[in-house]
Design a protein around this motif. Structure first.
Motif, mmCIF file in Angstrom:
data_model
loop_
_atom_site.group_PDB
_atom_site.id
_atom_site.type_symbol
_atom_site.label_atom_id
_atom_site.label_comp_id
_atom_site.label_asym_id
_atom_site.label_seq_id
_atom_site.Cartn_x
_atom_site.Cartn_y
_atom_site.Cartn_z
ATOM 1 N N TYR A 165 -3.641 10.805 -2.857
ATOM 2 C CA TYR A 165 -3.513 11.984 -1.944
ATOM 3 C C TYR A 165 -4.034 11.545 -0.856
ATOM 4 O O TYR A 165 -3.227 12.029 0.342
ATOM 5 C CB TYR A 165 -4.865 12.799 -2.507
ATOM 6 C CG TYR A 165 -5.308 14.063 -1.676
ATOM 7 C CD1 TYR A 165 -4.403 15.247 -1.539
ATOM 8 C CD2 TYR A 165 -6.238 14.079 -0.685
ATOM 9 C CE1 TYR A 165 -4.648 16.236 -0.613
ATOM 10 C CE2 TYR A 165 -6.410 14.921 0.394
ATOM 11 C CZ TYR A 165 -5.690 16.136 0.193
ATOM 12 O OH TYR A 165 -5.766 17.223 1.184
ATOM 13 N N LEU A 166 -4.796 10.728 -0.507
ATOM 14 C CA LEU A 166 -5.416 10.082 0.886
ATOM 15 C C LEU A 166 -4.128 9.504 1.561
ATOM 16 O O LEU A 166 -3.857 9.670 2.761
ATOM 17 C CB LEU A 166 -6.397 9.191 0.840
ATOM 18 C CG LEU A 166 -7.786 9.832 1.032
ATOM 19 C CD1 LEU A 166 -8.795 8.867 1.440
ATOM 20 C CD2 LEU A 166 -7.836 10.772 2.357
ATOM 21 N N GLN A 167 -3.507 8.647 0.832
ATOM 22 C CA GLN A 167 -2.276 7.835 1.217
ATOM 23 C C GLN A 167 -1.203 8.934 1.863
ATOM 24 O O GLN A 167 -0.680 8.482 2.622
ATOM 25 C CB GLN A 167 -1.814 6.874 0.359
ATOM 26 C CG GLN A 167 -2.483 5.771 -0.032
ATOM 27 C CD GLN A 167 -1.725 4.348 0.211
ATOM 28 O OE1 GLN A 167 -0.960 4.326 -0.347
ATOM 29 N NE2 GLN A 167 -2.598 3.712 0.884
ATOM 30 N N ARG A 168 -0.895 9.978 1.075
ATOM 31 C CA ARG A 168 0.186 10.948 1.413
ATOM 32 C C ARG A 168 -0.365 11.634 2.733
ATOM 33 O O ARG A 168 0.537 11.945 3.439
ATOM 34 C CB ARG A 168 0.313 11.876 0.303
ATOM 35 C CG ARG A 168 1.189 11.529 -0.729
ATOM 36 C CD ARG A 168 2.016 12.725 -1.656
ATOM 37 N NE ARG A 168 0.749 13.670 -2.031
ATOM 38 C CZ ARG A 168 0.005 13.548 -3.024
ATOM 39 N NH1 ARG A 168 0.380 12.633 -3.858
ATOM 40 N NH2 ARG A 168 -0.940 14.340 -3.419
ATOM 41 N N ASP B 90 1.851 2.318 -7.761
ATOM 42 C CA ASP B 90 3.106 2.562 -7.024
ATOM 43 C C ASP B 90 2.712 3.464 -5.524
ATOM 44 O O ASP B 90 2.929 4.485 -5.454
ATOM 45 C CB ASP B 90 4.200 3.480 -7.291
ATOM 46 C CG ASP B 90 3.648 4.811 -8.453
ATOM 47 O OD1 ASP B 90 2.597 4.690 -8.319
ATOM 48 O OD2 ASP B 90 4.474 5.479 -8.469
ATOM 49 N N LEU B 91 1.609 2.755 -4.792
ATOM 50 C CA LEU B 91 1.041 3.367 -3.739
ATOM 51 C C LEU B 91 1.996 3.379 -2.589
ATOM 52 O O LEU B 91 3.068 2.546 -2.608
ATOM 53 C CB LEU B 91 -0.232 2.462 -3.321
ATOM 54 C CG LEU B 91 -1.353 2.523 -4.091
ATOM 55 C CD1 LEU B 91 -2.551 1.484 -3.562
ATOM 56 C CD2 LEU B 91 -1.855 4.087 -3.888
ATOM 57 N N LEU B 92 2.006 4.674 -1.807
ATOM 58 C CA LEU B 92 3.013 4.938 -0.872
ATOM 59 C C LEU B 92 2.690 3.616 0.367
ATOM 60 O O LEU B 92 3.846 3.293 0.734
ATOM 61 C CB LEU B 92 2.455 6.268 -0.231
ATOM 62 C CG LEU B 92 3.480 6.832 0.709
ATOM 63 C CD1 LEU B 92 4.733 7.313 -0.037
ATOM 64 C CD2 LEU B 92 2.749 7.949 1.385
ATOM 65 N N ASP B 93 1.628 3.336 0.327
ATOM 66 C CA ASP B 93 1.221 2.329 1.648
ATOM 67 C C ASP B 93 0.603 1.315 1.263
ATOM 68 O O ASP B 93 -0.700 1.363 1.727
ATOM 69 C CB ASP B 93 1.006 2.818 3.031
ATOM 70 C CG ASP B 93 1.151 1.949 4.108
ATOM 71 O OD1 ASP B 93 1.384 0.921 3.834
ATOM 72 O OD2 ASP B 93 0.894 2.125 5.215
ATOM 73 N N PRO B 94 0.947 0.110 0.450
ATOM 74 C CA PRO B 94 -0.197 -0.709 -0.130
ATOM 75 C C PRO B 94 -0.817 -1.596 1.292
ATOM 76 O O PRO B 94 -1.982 -2.134 1.035
ATOM 77 C CB PRO B 94 0.686 -1.951 -0.782
ATOM 78 C CG PRO B 94 2.067 -1.068 -0.952
ATOM 79 C CD PRO B 94 2.323 -0.041 -0.107
ATOM 80 N N ASN B 95 -0.077 -1.530 2.442
ATOM 81 C CA ASN B 95 -0.693 -2.050 3.372
ATOM 82 C C ASN B 95 -2.121 -1.386 4.032
ATOM 83 O O ASN B 95 -2.832 -2.009 4.771
ATOM 84 C CB ASN B 95 0.071 -2.113 4.804
ATOM 85 C CG ASN B 95 1.326 -3.100 4.324
ATOM 86 O OD1 ASN B 95 1.338 -4.105 3.745
ATOM 87 N ND2 ASN B 95 2.439 -2.694 5.001
ATOM 88 N N ARG B 96 -2.393 -0.110 3.786
ATOM 89 C CA ARG B 96 -3.517 0.341 3.998
ATOM 90 C C ARG B 96 -4.370 0.623 2.854
ATOM 91 O O ARG B 96 -4.955 1.663 2.642
ATOM 92 C CB ARG B 96 -3.148 2.101 4.474
ATOM 93 C CG ARG B 96 -2.567 1.830 5.855
ATOM 94 C CD ARG B 96 -2.192 2.937 6.454
ATOM 95 N NE ARG B 96 -1.277 4.178 5.824
ATOM 96 C CZ ARG B 96 -1.828 5.184 5.272
ATOM 97 N NH1 ARG B 96 -2.745 5.665 4.998
ATOM 98 N NH2 ARG B 96 -0.477 5.877 4.469
ATOM 99 N N TYR B 97 -4.354 -0.456 1.878
ATOM 100 C CA TYR B 97 -5.160 -0.367 0.514
ATOM 101 C C TYR B 97 -5.714 -1.642 0.255
ATOM 102 O O TYR B 97 -4.990 -2.809 0.283
ATOM 103 C CB TYR B 97 -4.365 0.186 -0.395
ATOM 104 C CG TYR B 97 -5.038 0.337 -1.925
ATOM 105 C CD1 TYR B 97 -5.951 0.978 -2.263
ATOM 106 C CD2 TYR B 97 -4.488 -0.774 -2.600
ATOM 107 C CE1 TYR B 97 -6.637 1.000 -3.375
ATOM 108 C CE2 TYR B 97 -5.135 -1.044 -3.985
ATOM 109 C CZ TYR B 97 -6.061 0.020 -4.320
ATOM 110 O OH TYR B 97 -6.939 -0.044 -5.626
#
Ligand code: NAD
Ligand code: DAU
Length: 360
Positions: free
Chosen positions: A20-23, A47-54
């Motif tokens: 949810y937060l990534q979206r 399958d995270l939207l943006d693995p660079n922010r995780y």
């Protein structure tokens, strides 16, 4: 970037929250601290939207040294604390682990936040927030005509799980009153949706029905819960973090009151329609009454007027639309389901919790 520490982010609600937060929040960097217990599933986050922010850190919230270091190393501004032992039935079999994780672990996190934010001033005080995710079970059980739980309802936890959560709520509250730690608490009703571990009612019934196993209904099945689709819970938590007042508690729920048997029948009807070829339709013929849960709370109901009025949050999914999405999700993710169903720990849990019940 806002650096957010999510604890227990490989579990059911935590992983939904990270998606949810990534979206919805492009300026958030997430650090996920999870001990990877039986309830965790790294597949939930593949399958995270943006693995660079995780960033994932394997470790326990009870490990004070590790938790302290995370606050400093990542300049954590916000904590969203999900990590817990969460299953009531397991708390009846093994209460000790609930005391350790839910009480001692929450204490370790609170101390780390206090040291970092109030003593060492690692982040500007107005940007810091410790959000504690709790449950409606702290309020105890309602009779048929009782008013729903409000934020003013006295605590009366009945299971070791509920008592450990109540205890952690009190610690969080005390850190606000004593030290001025900027905390918020949410008490939420039963969640359901994608990634829920199939020890809980709805996914257990879906998996059992699809494989032709019996559907164990505790006692008379007329216990009442309030059910909330997990994404609505995630939205409510972030709303409280962004707009809620430090020191406040907010109740969250779905505004519904079905009995357990109604929920199970609805799941069966959805499976009859969506998985007619399972070989086990009509699925409700698999329902069996089994020995009740000791100390089983009869009814929960939530008064959510405070969060609706003060923060403008309302649940988006109805029980009907949420259940349909949930059943479809499990049907569309057979690999996720099979991997869990094949775990020896899962099979031994089913044996431990249901074998003696069914024999009665
Ligand atoms: P869950 O059991 O699915 O996941 C818990 C996660 O916490 C797992 O990933 C596990 O590995 C992790 N964890 C356990 N012990 C840990 C430790 N010592 N250190 C770090 N990580 C640890 O739980 P859930 O259903 O997602 O619930 C999350 C939170 O929400 C819990 O605090 C629970 O009390 C609360 N809650 C749940 C519901 C619900 O219906 N599921 C409703 C209201 C509140
Ligand atoms: O109310 C919020 C709580 O909801 C959360 O704090 C807990 O973490 C979460 O596990 C959940 O607790 P419950 O005990 O209500 O959930 P569970 O899915 O285990 O059970 C829901 C109801 O269904 C409960 O009345 C017991 C009943 N039940 C459950 C199982 C697993 C059955 O009848 N048969 C079963 O096999």
């Amino acid at each position: 970037m806002k650096n957010v520490l999510v604890t227990g982010g490989a579990g059911f609600i935590g992983s939904n929250f990270i998606h949810y937060l990534q979206r919805t929040e492009p300026d958030v960097f997430i650090v996920n601290l999870d001990a990877l217990t039986y309830a965790a599933n790294p597949d939930n986050l593949c399958d995270l939207l943006d693995p660079n922010r995780y960033m994932f850190i394997a470790g326990s919230i009870c490990d004070s040294e590790l938790v302290d270091s995370i606050f400093f190393k990542y300049s954590i501004e916000v904590v969203v604390h999900f990590a817990a032992e969460s299953h009531v039935d397991r708390s009846i079999h093994s209460p000790g682990q609930f005391v350790q994780t839910n009480i001692v672990g929450t204490f370790a996190l609170l101390e780390a936040a206090r040291q970092a934010w109030l003593v060492h001033r690692t982040v500007p005080p107005e940007r810091a927030r410790f959000h504690h995710v709790s449950t409606d079970e702290v309020y105890g059980s309602l009779g048929p005509g009782d008013a729903p739980f409000s934020e003013m309802t006295p605590y009366a936890p009945n299971s070791p799980y509920a008592a450990s959560k109540a205890s952690s709520d009190h610690l969080v509250r005390a850190y606000y009153h004593t030290y001025g730690l900027p905390v918020t608490i949410t008490n939420c009703s039963n969640n359901y949706g994608p990634f829920q571990f199939p020890e809980k009612l709805i996914p257990l019934m879906i998996l059992n029905a699809l494989s032709g196993r019996s559907l164990p209904i505790y006692g008379d099945g007329k216990q009442i819960r309030d059910w909330l689709y997990v994404e609505d819970h995630c939205e409510a938590i972030w709303r409280v973090i962004e707009r809620g007042r430090p020191g406040e508690t907010y109740n969250i729920g779905g505004n519904n009151q079905p009995t357990n048997i109604q929920i199970v029948k609805e799941v069966c009807a959805l499976l009859d329609a969506l998985a007619a070829d399972s070989g086990h339709a009509p699925h409700d013929k698999l329902c069996r009454s089994v020995a009740d849960r000791p100390g089983h709370d009869r009814r929960y109901a939530m008064d959510i007027s405070k969060i609706c009025k003060d923060l403008g949050w309302v649940p988006k999914e109805s029980l009907c639309s949420g259940l349909q999405k949930t059943v479809r999700w499990y049907l569309n993710h057979p690999n996720w389901v099979e991997k869990i169903a094949d775990r020896p720990e899962y099979r031994s849990w089913l044996q431990k919790n249901y074998h003696t019940r069914e024999a009665k």
